[in-house]
Design an enzyme around this catalytic site. Structure first.
Site, PDB file in Angstrom:
ATOM      1  CG  HIS A   1     -26.349 -11.109 -21.842  1.00 18.88           C
ATOM      2  ND1 HIS A   1     -27.148 -10.245 -22.545  1.00 18.88           N
ATOM      3  CD2 HIS A   1     -25.159 -10.471 -21.683  1.00 18.88           C
ATOM      4  CE1 HIS A   1     -26.490  -9.132 -22.792  1.00 18.88           C
ATOM      5  NE2 HIS A   1     -25.266  -9.252 -22.285  1.00 18.88           N
TER       6      HIS A   1
ATOM      7  CD  GLU B   1     -31.500 -13.144 -21.259  1.00 16.09           C
ATOM      8  OE1 GLU B   1     -30.392 -13.018 -20.683  1.00 16.09           O
ATOM      9  OE2 GLU B   1     -32.179 -12.168 -21.629  1.00 16.09           O
TER      10      GLU B   1
ATOM     11  CB  CYS C   1     -30.287  -7.707 -25.116  1.00 11.29           C
ATOM     12  SG  CYS C   1     -29.148  -9.110 -25.286  1.00 11.29           S
TER      13      CYS C   1
ATOM     14  CB  CYS D   1     -30.629 -12.861 -25.085  1.00  6.29           C
ATOM     15  SG  CYS D   1     -29.145 -12.643 -24.076  1.00  6.29           S
TER      16      CYS D   1
END
Length: 151
Positions: free
Chosen positions: A46, A48, A76, A79
């Site tokens: 992801h 992040e 999410c 993260c």
């Protein structure tokens, strides 16, 4: 957040969900990333997570104290958990995520008193622009899918 939006566009161009993230400390970018789980065959890729990894490598420390993470979509739980472990001081996000947002929308991991670190959270920064990038991406994907199904 503008830089994060540019990175989100990079993700979209690669066929990834358009999310971008930038980690800043003392006014300097120390890490950035865009969604890459499909291309990298990595469910943890992801935006992040990539930004956190880049910042940790650049600073030589997994603790990213006094940093601010700017991300186009509310993080999410994976993260958000990584941000807690990295001791990110502040998280600024654009669009809320009504399905898996973990900065206050569905869960609030970043400010949980059960965990050993809490981050300051600011949501809704350039929310319309961030949300539009996501809506346009998914609208285009649905259009391609419906065209393929018609054949």
């Amino acid at each position: 957040m503008r830089r994060a939006l540019m990175l989100a566009e990079r993700a979209a161009a690669a066929g990834e969900v358009p999310v971008g993230a930038v980690l800043v400390r003392d006014g300097q970018c120390i890490g950035e990333g865009w969604n890459q789980p499909i291309g990298a065959c990595d469910p943890t890729a992801h935006a992040e997570m990539i930004a956190l990894r880049a910042a940790a490598a650049q600073t030589g420390n997994y603790r990213l104290l006094d940093s601010t993470l700017y991300v186009t979509l509310e993080p999410c739980s994976m993260c958000a958990g990584a941000m807690v472990h990295a001791r990110v001081a502040r998280v600024v996000y654009g669009a809320a995520d009504p399905r898996s947002g973990s900065a206050g929308t569905v869960f609030d991991l970043l400010r949980s008193t059960v965990l050993n670190h809490r981050a300051e959270v600011t949501g809704g920064v350039l929310a319309e622009e961030c949300g539009r990038v996501l809506r346009e991406f998914f609208r285009a994907r649905r259009s391609v899918a419906s065209t393929a199904n018609a054949d």
